[in-house]
Design a protein around this motif. Structure first.
Motif, PDB file in Angstrom:
ATOM      1  N   VAL A   4       0.683  -0.898  -0.086  1.00  7.82           N
ATOM      2  CA  VAL A   4      -0.408   0.013  -0.134  1.00  7.82           C
ATOM      3  C   VAL A   4       0.703   1.519  -0.048  1.00  7.82           C
ATOM      4  O   VAL A   4       1.020   1.696   0.317  1.00  7.82           O
ATOM      5  N   VAL A   5       0.500   2.138  -0.796  1.00  6.20           N
ATOM      6  CA  VAL A   5       1.155   3.395  -0.813  1.00  6.20           C
ATOM      7  C   VAL A   5       0.029   4.761  -0.607  1.00  6.20           C
ATOM      8  O   VAL A   5      -0.889   4.670  -1.261  1.00  6.20           O
ATOM      9  N   LYS A   6       0.434   5.263   0.726  1.00  5.68           N
ATOM     10  CA  LYS A   6      -0.929   6.140   0.876  1.00  5.68           C
ATOM     11  C   LYS A   6      -0.806   7.772   0.493  1.00  5.68           C
ATOM     12  O   LYS A   6       0.589   8.189   0.749  1.00  5.68           O
ATOM     13  N   GLU A   7      -1.179   8.622  -0.128  1.00  2.00           N
ATOM     14  CA  GLU A   7      -0.903  10.727  -0.352  1.00  2.00           C
ATOM     15  C   GLU A   7      -1.944  10.352   0.361  1.00  2.00           C
ATOM     16  O   GLU A   7      -3.240  10.457  -0.079  1.00  2.00           O
ATOM     17  N   GLN A   8      -2.103  11.585   1.144  1.00  2.00           N
ATOM     18  CA  GLN A   8      -3.200  12.598   1.295  1.00  2.00           C
ATOM     19  C   GLN A   8      -3.107  13.979   1.454  1.00  2.00           C
ATOM     20  O   GLN A   8      -1.668  14.606   0.885  1.00  2.00           O
ATOM     21  N   ILE A   9      -3.842  14.319   0.348  1.00  2.00           N
ATOM     22  CA  ILE A   9      -3.818  15.082  -0.278  1.00  2.00           C
ATOM     23  C   ILE A   9      -5.796  16.300  -0.246  1.00  2.00           C
ATOM     24  O   ILE A   9      -6.668  15.426  -0.578  1.00  2.00           O
TER      25      ILE A   9
END
Length: 154
Positions: A4-9
């Motif tokens: 999993v790769v997460k990015e908060q935008i």
């Protein structure tokens, strides 16, 4: 094993999934608490077994019940299969785009094309012939439209 790769935008949590979803997959630990809006990219999900399906449904139904807006994109053929088989698989989320299987008539290679679901509806699921990436021969849709696109026809 699922990566999993997460990015908060802002308020959107963008999640990229790759690998297999199975009994050892802990979605709560990997994805964390649901965000107000979640964009789940499923391009590299290679398979999902029956226990993985249960874990997936539990996590995303919980997210939806907490008010999360769910958007699924780049859905692999493994994910599309589950969306078609299980009516609540995407927990009232939106499927933005899917990969569609093609087969080359010349060299028999298998390939996939990415299509937006809205575009598929507009052309009534009549897909173009693609050029094979290996031999440039004609590659045609390699499934049964009524079955592969069933979730879009509901």
């Amino acid at each position: 094993m699922l990566n999993v790769v997460k990015e908060q935008i802002g308020s959107i949590l963008s999640i990229r999934l790759s690998g297999a979803i199975e009994e050892s997959t802990n979605l709560e630990k990997l994805l964390g608490p649901p965000a107000p809006e979640m964009h789940i990219h499923c391009k590299e999900v290679s398979r999902i077994n029956s226990v993985g399906v249960k874990l997936w449904i539990k996590y995303f139904q919980d997210a939806q019940s907490r008010g999360s807006k769910l958007k699924f994109s780049e859905c692999s053929t493994a994910i599309v299969e589950q969306i078609n088989l299980i009516s609540n698989f995407i927990a009232n989320g939106v499927v933005e785009s899917i990969f569609v299987p093609f087969s080359c008539g010349k060299c028999r290679s298998e390939l996939v094309g990415l299509f937006k679901t809205e575009d598929l509806k507009k052309v009534k699921f009549k897909l173009p012939t693609l050029k094979c990436s290996k031999c440039t021969g004609p590659a045609t849709f390699d499934d049964i439209p009524e079955e592969y696109f069933a979730f879009l026809m509901r």
